[in-house]
Design a protein around this motif. Structure first.
Motif, PDB file in Angstrom:
ATOM      1  N   LEU A 177     -12.669 -13.430  -8.118  1.00 21.74           N
ATOM      2  CA  LEU A 177     -13.322 -12.175  -7.753  1.00 21.74           C
ATOM      3  C   LEU A 177     -13.151 -11.977  -6.255  1.00 21.74           C
ATOM      4  N   VAL A 178     -12.672 -10.799  -5.868  1.00 19.04           N
ATOM      5  CA  VAL A 178     -12.430 -10.508  -4.450  1.00 19.04           C
ATOM      6  C   VAL A 178     -13.284  -9.325  -4.021  1.00 19.04           C
ATOM      7  N   GLU A 179     -14.023  -9.515  -2.941  1.00 23.50           N
ATOM      8  CA  GLU A 179     -14.766  -8.434  -2.297  1.00 23.50           C
ATOM      9  C   GLU A 179     -14.154  -8.219  -0.923  1.00 23.50           C
ATOM     10  N   SER A 180     -13.945  -6.945  -0.536  1.00 19.36           N
ATOM     11  CA  SER A 180     -13.246  -6.688   0.717  1.00 19.36           C
ATOM     12  C   SER A 180     -13.864  -5.523   1.469  1.00 19.36           C
ATOM     13  N   ALA A 181     -13.513  -5.435   2.747  1.00 19.70           N
ATOM     14  CA  ALA A 181     -13.911  -4.316   3.599  1.00 19.70           C
ATOM     15  C   ALA A 181     -12.689  -3.858   4.367  1.00 19.70           C
ATOM     16  N   SER A 182     -12.645  -2.563   4.657  1.00 19.16           N
ATOM     17  CA  SER A 182     -11.472  -1.991   5.326  1.00 19.16           C
ATOM     18  C   SER A 182     -11.812  -1.560   6.746  1.00 19.16           C
ATOM     19  N   GLU A 183     -10.759  -1.269   7.499  1.00 19.07           N
ATOM     20  CA  GLU A 183     -10.904  -0.743   8.849  1.00 19.07           C
ATOM     21  C   GLU A 183      -9.686   0.136   9.136  1.00 19.07           C
ATOM     22  N   PRO A 184      -9.781   1.048  10.101  1.00 18.35           N
ATOM     23  CA  PRO A 184      -8.620   1.897  10.422  1.00 18.35           C
ATOM     24  C   PRO A 184      -7.439   1.059  10.892  1.00 18.35           C
ATOM     25  N   ALA A 185      -6.255   1.572  10.645  1.00 16.61           N
ATOM     26  CA  ALA A 185      -5.050   0.889  11.118  1.00 16.61           C
ATOM     27  C   ALA A 185      -4.995   0.915  12.642  1.00 16.61           C
ATOM     28  N   PRO A 186      -4.384  -0.104  13.254  1.00 16.56           N
ATOM     29  CA  PRO A 186      -4.201  -0.072  14.718  1.00 16.56           C
ATOM     30  C   PRO A 186      -3.452   1.189  15.137  1.00 16.56           C
ATOM     31  N   SER A 187      -3.711   1.640  16.333  1.00 19.87           N
ATOM     32  CA  SER A 187      -3.153   2.920  16.797  1.00 19.87           C
ATOM     33  C   SER A 187      -1.633   2.899  16.889  1.00 19.87           C
TER      34      SER A 187
END
Length: 203
Positions: free
Chosen positions: A58-68
């Protein structure tokens, strides 16, 4: 044995959803290294011996914006993921309704195993799979991609008669993974379908 590993490879979220398959390959390699037993992989996240489940992911994840400095079309990336892996190691039996559908390394081999070496091998193999995933996205890994390797190590991925729960439920034959890592199934009417989540079992 239960383990949760915090991983932070920066890859697009479209690639991060492949972490369960990468973790499955890692678990398969670790179990074979430590026990000589060969786990099967049921797409997308089950560890099997035949039709009996020996573990899961089971995988739980969080995202973030891509580097500029990345291309805009890359989209959001993985900030972190918690990869949870459970493997039945030394159980000698299961109660009631679980007896027919569950197994353990001990039941399959007739002997008990130390968990610490298995854990160490699992974390080492998981680290290698995640590095390989990262190299694959960057285009610096010349080996077979994750989907082809998963297909080659899973009897469930192609040529397996299955019951699929989603889409109202249907039966058919697995036909490998598509270009995005989803399972392809040809149903009994000859119609090609794509399985987007789990819910696949032997028919």
């Amino acid at each position: 044995m239960y383990v949760s590993a915090l991983v932070t490879p920066w890859v697009p979220m479209s690639d991060a959803r492949n972490l369960p398959m990468a973790a499955g390959l890692a678990a398969q390699a670790a179990v074979e290294e430590c026990t000589g037993l060969r786990l099967d992989l049921r797409w997308p996240n089950d560890l099997m011996f035949g039709d009996r489940k020996c573990g899961g992911i089971l995988v739980e994840s969080a995202s973030e914006p891509a580097p500029s400095d990345w291309r805009p079309e890359v989209g959001p990336g993985l900030r972190y993921a918690v990869v949870g892996i459970g493997i039945n190691v030394n159980q000698r039996g299961f109660p009631g309704e679980l007896e027919a559908i569950a197994s353990s390394l001990c039941l399959e081999s007739g002997r008990e195993f130390e968990r610490e070496p298995l854990l160490a091998a699992l974390l080492r193999q998981l680290d290698e799979e995640i590095k390989r995933m990262r190299r694959g996205w960057l285009g610096t890994d010349n080996g077979p991609d994750l989907y082809r390797r998963f297909e080659s190590q899973s009897s469930w991925a192609s040529g397996k008669r299955v019951q699929v729960d989603e889409g109202g439920g249907y039966t058919g034959w697995t036909r490998g993974l598509d270009g995005e890592g989803f399972l392809r199934v040809e149903d009994d009417a000859g119609v090609g379908r794509t399985v987007l989540s789990g819910g696949v079992r032997s028919a």
